[in-house]
Design a protein around this motif. Structure first.
Motif, PDB file in Angstrom:
ATOM      1  N   ARG A 110       0.830  -1.210   0.000  1.00 20.16           N
ATOM      2  CA  ARG A 110       0.000   0.000   0.000  1.00 20.16           C
ATOM      3  C   ARG A 110       0.862   1.257   0.000  1.00 20.16           C
ATOM      4  NH1 ARG A 110      -0.248   4.328   3.129  1.00 20.16           N
ATOM      5  NH2 ARG A 110      -0.157   3.074   5.030  1.00 20.16           N
ATOM      6  N   LYS A 111       1.892   1.274   0.835  1.00 19.26           N
ATOM      7  CA  LYS A 111       2.765   2.445   0.916  1.00 19.26           C
ATOM      8  C   LYS A 111       3.526   2.676  -0.389  1.00 19.26           C
ATOM      9  CE  LYS A 111       3.615   2.283   5.927  1.00 19.26           C
ATOM     10  NZ  LYS A 111       3.640   3.705   6.312  1.00 19.26           N
ATOM     11  N   SER A 112       3.807   1.610  -1.114  1.00 24.49           N
ATOM     12  CA  SER A 112       4.513   1.746  -2.387  1.00 24.49           C
ATOM     13  C   SER A 112       3.617   2.341  -3.466  1.00 24.49           C
ATOM     14  CB  SER A 112       5.036   0.382  -2.848  1.00 24.49           C
ATOM     15  OG  SER A 112       6.000  -0.115  -1.942  1.00 24.49           O
ATOM     16  N   VAL A 113       2.301   2.195  -3.289  1.00 24.26           N
ATOM     17  CA  VAL A 113       1.346   2.708  -4.271  1.00 24.26           C
ATOM     18  C   VAL A 113       0.902   4.125  -3.914  1.00 24.26           C
ATOM     19  CG1 VAL A 113      -0.922   2.343  -5.318  1.00 24.26           C
ATOM     20  CG2 VAL A 113       0.556   0.386  -4.822  1.00 24.26           C
ATOM     21  N   PHE A 114       0.577   4.351  -2.635  1.00 24.77           N
ATOM     22  CA  PHE A 114       0.170   5.691  -2.210  1.00 24.77           C
ATOM     23  C   PHE A 114       0.426   5.843  -0.718  1.00 24.77           C
ATOM     24  CE2 PHE A 114      -3.529   3.091  -1.371  1.00 24.77           C
ATOM     25  CZ  PHE A 114      -4.046   3.592  -0.194  1.00 24.77           C
ATOM     26  N   GLN A 115       0.649   7.084  -0.294  1.00 22.12           N
ATOM     27  CA  GLN A 115       0.833   7.397   1.121  1.00 22.12           C
ATOM     28  C   GLN A 115      -0.335   8.267   1.583  1.00 22.12           C
ATOM     29  OE1 GLN A 115       3.962   8.211  -0.943  1.00 22.12           O
ATOM     30  NE2 GLN A 115       4.064   5.986  -0.769  1.00 22.12           N
ATOM     31  N   ILE A 116      -0.820   7.991   2.802  1.00 20.12           N
ATOM     32  CA  ILE A 116      -1.987   8.715   3.288  1.00 20.12           C
ATOM     33  C   ILE A 116      -1.612   9.954   4.095  1.00 20.12           C
ATOM     34  CG2 ILE A 116      -3.494   6.706   3.259  1.00 20.12           C
ATOM     35  CD1 ILE A 116      -2.978   6.299   6.192  1.00 20.12           C
ATOM     36  N   LYS A 117      -0.336  10.063   4.490  1.00 24.09           N
ATOM     37  CA  LYS A 117       0.154  11.241   5.192  1.00 24.09           C
ATOM     38  C   LYS A 117       1.564  11.541   4.705  1.00 24.09           C
ATOM     39  CE  LYS A 117      -2.529  10.441   9.444  1.00 24.09           C
ATOM     40  NZ  LYS A 117      -3.390  11.621   9.341  1.00 24.09           N
ATOM     41  N   GLU A 118       2.038  12.757   4.939  1.00 23.37           N
ATOM     42  CA  GLU A 118       3.357  13.137   4.437  1.00 23.37           C
ATOM     43  C   GLU A 118       4.476  12.364   5.115  1.00 23.37           C
ATOM     44  OE1 GLU A 118       4.129  17.089   7.222  1.00 23.37           O
ATOM     45  OE2 GLU A 118       3.402  17.332   5.166  1.00 23.37           O
ATOM     46  N   TYR A 119       4.221  11.819   6.320  1.00 19.80           N
ATOM     47  CA  TYR A 119       5.238  11.029   7.008  1.00 19.80           C
ATOM     48  C   TYR A 119       4.957   9.528   6.906  1.00 19.80           C
ATOM     49  CZ  TYR A 119       1.597  11.677  10.570  1.00 19.80           C
ATOM     50  OH  TYR A 119       0.390  11.752  11.229  1.00 19.80           O
ATOM     51  N   ASP A 120       4.105   9.152   5.968  1.00 21.03           N
ATOM     52  CA  ASP A 120       3.749   7.747   5.752  1.00 21.03           C
ATOM     53  C   ASP A 120       4.742   7.131   4.764  1.00 21.03           C
ATOM     54  OD1 ASP A 120       2.374   5.341   5.663  1.00 21.03           O
ATOM     55  OD2 ASP A 120       0.908   6.046   4.201  1.00 21.03           O
ATOM     56  N   HIS A 121       5.976   6.905   5.223  1.00 20.89           N
ATOM     57  CA  HIS A 121       7.044   6.492   4.322  1.00 20.89           C
ATOM     58  C   HIS A 121       7.133   4.969   4.202  1.00 20.89           C
ATOM     59  CE1 HIS A 121       8.318  10.610   4.284  1.00 20.89           C
ATOM     60  NE2 HIS A 121       8.539  10.616   5.584  1.00 20.89           N
ATOM     61  N   PRO A 122       7.389   4.452   2.994  1.00 21.53           N
ATOM     62  CA  PRO A 122       7.656   3.016   2.841  1.00 21.53           C
ATOM     63  C   PRO A 122       8.964   2.645   3.533  1.00 21.53           C
ATOM     64  CG  PRO A 122       7.194   4.064   0.714  1.00 21.53           C
ATOM     65  CD  PRO A 122       7.411   5.166   1.708  1.00 21.53           C
ATOM     66  N   LEU A 123       9.121   1.369   3.835  1.00 24.05           N
ATOM     67  CA  LEU A 123      10.387   0.902   4.393  1.00 24.05           C
ATOM     68  C   LEU A 123      11.516   1.151   3.401  1.00 24.05           C
ATOM     69  CD1 LEU A 123       9.376  -2.517   5.991  1.00 24.05           C
ATOM     70  CD2 LEU A 123      10.133  -0.477   7.215  1.00 24.05           C
ATOM     71  N   LYS A 124      12.675   1.475   3.920  1.00 19.69           N
ATOM     72  CA  LYS A 124      13.821   1.749   3.062  1.00 19.69           C
ATOM     73  C   LYS A 124      14.344   0.464   2.429  1.00 19.69           C
ATOM     74  CE  LYS A 124      15.369   5.853   5.575  1.00 19.69           C
ATOM     75  NZ  LYS A 124      16.485   6.485   6.332  1.00 19.69           N
ATOM     76  N   ASN A 125      15.085   0.647   1.365  1.00 20.79           N
ATOM     77  CA  ASN A 125      15.683  -0.481   0.670  1.00 20.79           C
ATOM     78  C   ASN A 125      16.574  -1.290   1.612  1.00 20.79           C
ATOM     79  OD1 ASN A 125      16.159  -1.939  -1.743  1.00 20.79           O
ATOM     80  ND2 ASN A 125      18.189  -1.014  -1.880  1.00 20.79           N
ATOM     81  N   GLY A 126      16.390  -2.605   1.609  1.00 21.39           N
ATOM     82  CA  GLY A 126      17.187  -3.467   2.469  1.00 21.39           C
ATOM     83  C   GLY A 126      16.642  -3.636   3.870  1.00 21.39           C
TER      84      GLY A 126
END
Length: 385
Positions: A110-126
């Protein structure tokens, strides 16, 4: 469950040629096969798409993130090897551990497709997330508690109070675990607003009682399970139910999947009085937590969560802040992991902590110490070993 969803089943091991017509934008490998994951890494690198590697066994699970745009950073960190999750190779996958990891993976999609807040960050690479019921903090890669050997639950008798979103996932996991008797209490009926997150209420069951339908569903999943609906709201008049059970002897464990403090308070009050363990779960739209009461080993849920005996106006989940499916998958599954530790006799329960899921936190899943007001007096204190 969702007739409008387009699903394509490909009965084959991973093959780039078979995937070509579909052109996936995100790739998830949920196998315990390093060979399959290696092929996925190659595919994700070639087409520059995110890849999530997930594996579990009966008590542990892991999720690793690969974003090819940062491939150099991945190579430097050595996390390409971690994507293979070799430690799970050839092992059978568990139910509640798979539920926790599946929920975490779904949230990252879900986070990779869209974020619901400005601090809704996907997990970092690795990034790697672990869930481990044999770790004292539940998120450690290494097991520091005795491994659980119990895989036979036929003799246990449990009560689920609340047949909503969390209750659905608790009941589903318990049925797959093979728990002998599962009683379900809820006076509410199925509403159209429930079906997107209370997954076992699929089909045309609107207007029917939740407890009744949920009992039917888990019997379909495991015909060997005995399950009885209690179509009523838990009140102070149910003291006898906590003390004596519902005809199959006293309950070995109670799951509180309710949406208000008052119900939690009175359930916990009776559980302390009659020494019945409790696993308590609660969720919101992006978070959730699990608290556990084991007589003699932990403080009660009321003390852990600082509850007060105060009636709440909310009478059903349609009037409360609605949760969404992902936190309920994670919390409902984690509750059943805690249940396994409790039902396994002969070990000390070592979790004076609350397990917390937060979609906006860096680690997503963590435990926090239980902070109890020293001025608080409770009967559970006198029962600590």
């Amino acid at each position: 469950m969702r007739e409008s969803l387009n699903v394509y089943a490909v009965h084959s091991s991973f093959s780039e040629a078979l995937l070509y017509p579909f052109g996936p934008e995100i790739l998830i490998d949920a196998t315990n096969s390093p060979e399959s994951k290696q092929k996925c890494i190659s595919y994700a690198s070639k087409y520059n798409i995110p890849f999530f590697s997930a594996s579990t066994n009966k008590d542990r699970g892991a999720l690793v993130v690969f974003r090819p745009k940062n491939k150099i950073a991945t190579l430097l960190s050595g996390s390409l090897e971690s994507l293979l999750l070799n430690e799970f190779k050839g092992q059978a996958q568990g139910n509640y551990s798979s539920g926790v990891i599946a929920g975490l993976a779904t949230e990252e999609v879900r986070k990779s497709v869209f974020q619901i807040k400005e601090y809704d960050h996907p997990l970092k690479n690795g990034s790697v997330i672990y869930y481990n019921i044999n770790s004292s903090n539940r998120v450690g890669r290494q097991s520091d508690l005795r491994e659980l050997l119990l895989d036979y639950y036929k003799e246990f008798n449990v009560l689920i109070i609340g047949a909503g979103a969390i209750g659905n996932f608790v009941a589903l996991n318990l049925a797959m675990m093979g728990v002998g008797n599962i009683d379900i209490m809820d006076d509410d009926f199925i509403d159209h607003t429930n079906t997107h997150r209370q997954i076992l209420f699929y089909g045309n069951r609107i207007g029917e009682k939740k407890a009744k339908v949920l009992c039917e569903r888990i019997k379909e999943i495991n015909p060997n399970v005995s399950s009885h609906p209690l179509v009523e709201k838990f009140t102070e008049g149910h003291e006898g139910l906590i003390k004596n059970g519902n005809g199959n002897g006293p309950y070995d464990l109670i799951f509180t999947c309710v949406d208000n403090q008052y119900s939690r308070y009175i359930i916990n009050e009776f559980a302390v009085e009659y020494n019945v363990p409790v696993v308590d779960g609660g969720t919101g739209p992006t978070s959730g937590q699990v608290a556990v009461f084991v007589p003699g080993y932990t403080r009660c849920v009321t003390c852990q969560r600082n509850l007060k005996k105060k009636k709440k106006v909310v009478v059903n989940c349609r009037e409360a802040e609605p949760s969404v499916v992902i936190p309920n998958i994670i919390i409902g599954s984690a509750m059943c992991g805690e249940a396994k530790r409790i039902l396994y006799k002969g070990i000390d329960y070592t979790a004076p902590r609350i397990l917390v899921y937060d979609a906006f936190s860096v680690g997503r899943l963590q435990t926090r110490p239980v902070l109890i007001d020293k001025r608080r007096k409770c009967q559970c204190q006198t029962k600590l070993n």
